[in-house]
Write a protein that holds these residues in place. Structure first.
Motif, PDB file in Angstrom:
ATOM      1  N   GLY A  66       0.823  -1.217   0.000  1.00  0.00           N
ATOM      2  CA  GLY A  66       0.000   0.000   0.000  1.00  0.00           C
ATOM      3  C   GLY A  66       0.851   1.258   0.000  1.00  0.00           C
ATOM      4  N   VAL A  67       1.878   1.287   0.823  1.00  0.00           N
ATOM      5  CA  VAL A  67       2.763   2.446   0.896  1.00  0.00           C
ATOM      6  C   VAL A  67       3.562   2.595  -0.399  1.00  0.00           C
ATOM      7  N   LEU A  68       3.927   1.485  -1.026  1.00  0.00           N
ATOM      8  CA  LEU A  68       4.679   1.526  -2.281  1.00  0.00           C
ATOM      9  C   LEU A  68       3.836   2.105  -3.414  1.00  0.00           C
ATOM     10  N   LEU A  69       2.532   1.913  -3.351  1.00  0.00           N
ATOM     11  CA  LEU A  69       1.661   2.472  -4.388  1.00  0.00           C
ATOM     12  C   LEU A  69       1.629   4.001  -4.349  1.00  0.00           C
ATOM     13  N   LEU A  70       1.790   4.589  -3.164  1.00  0.00           N
ATOM     14  CA  LEU A  70       1.730   6.045  -3.050  1.00  0.00           C
ATOM     15  C   LEU A  70       2.799   6.747  -3.886  1.00  0.00           C
ATOM     16  N   PRO A  71       4.073   6.360  -3.790  1.00  0.00           N
ATOM     17  CA  PRO A  71       5.049   7.054  -4.647  1.00  0.00           C
ATOM     18  C   PRO A  71       4.838   6.768  -6.130  1.00  0.00           C
ATOM     19  N   ILE A  72       4.352   5.595  -6.454  1.00  0.00           N
ATOM     20  CA  ILE A  72       4.093   5.291  -7.874  1.00  0.00           C
ATOM     21  C   ILE A  72       2.998   6.217  -8.404  1.00  0.00           C
ATOM     22  N   ILE A  73       1.924   6.339  -7.646  1.00  0.00           N
ATOM     23  CA  ILE A  73       0.834   7.245  -8.039  1.00  0.00           C
ATOM     24  C   ILE A  73       1.357   8.685  -8.080  1.00  0.00           C
ATOM     25  N   GLY A  74       2.166   9.053  -7.105  1.00  0.00           N
ATOM     26  CA  GLY A  74       2.730  10.400  -7.057  1.00  0.00           C
ATOM     27  C   GLY A  74       3.596  10.719  -8.259  1.00  0.00           C
ATOM     28  N   VAL A  75       4.422   9.776  -8.674  1.00  0.00           N
ATOM     29  CA  VAL A  75       5.284   9.992  -9.845  1.00  0.00           C
ATOM     30  C   VAL A  75       4.433  10.161 -11.099  1.00  0.00           C
TER      31      VAL A  75
END
Length: 160
Positions: free
Chosen positions: A46-55
């Motif tokens: 879940g936390v890994l998805l945040l930077p991916i979405i952010g990028v």
């Protein structure tokens, strides 16, 4: 130092700060995944998805800015940038609301007369911005970009 130059510096600094944040967040996500527990792995994903979405969001916003800037350069070369210098302004520098609304109506009528001209949609985006409607300004600018690239298939967002 010009306004455009300062804007570029701010965008670059914010982009670097976001990238650093995404890297730190990604590191935490990997640490959670490596914990081996089911909860840690689930949280890590879940936390890994945040930077991916952010990028992805950061890329879309930067791309929109570059495309808008490209259209602005084309209009500047043609000496057709929107001119709001004759509109009355408040002490803060913002265009007076009634004047912005009247200017918007004039621009809207021109766009309705030539809905496939990206230059009109660019000016409409500017008029929306002067009137304080950022959401429609962005939609009109996206439509101008699509028209300029030959990708637009309709009369535009909300048909002006």
């Amino acid at each position: 130092m010009g306004r455009a130059y300062r804007t570029r510096i701010v965008v670059a600094l914010l982009t670097l700060a976001l990238i650093a944040y995404f890297i730190l967040l990604g590191g935490r996500a990997i640490a959670l995944i490596e914990s081996g527990s089911a909860a840690g792995i689930a949280l890590g994903i879940g936390v890994l998805l945040l930077p991916i979405i952010g990028v992805v969001l950061l890329f879309w916003e930067l791309r929109f800015g570059w495309q808008t800037q490209r259209l602005g350069r084309q209009l500047a070369e043609q000496d057709r940038l929107p001119d709001d210098s004759d509109l009355p302004r408040r002490p803060s520098g913002r265009v007076e609301r009634d004047a912005a609304d009247a200017h918007f109506e004039t621009v809207r009528e021109r766009v309705e007369a030539a809905p496939q001209d990206w230059r009109g949609w660019y000016e409409l985006a500017h008029a929306y911005d002067l009137a304080g409607d950022r959401k429609r300004a962005r939609a009109a600018m996206r439509h101008a970009i699509d028209l300029e690239r030959g990708r637009a298939t309709t009369d535009g967002p909300d048909s002006a």
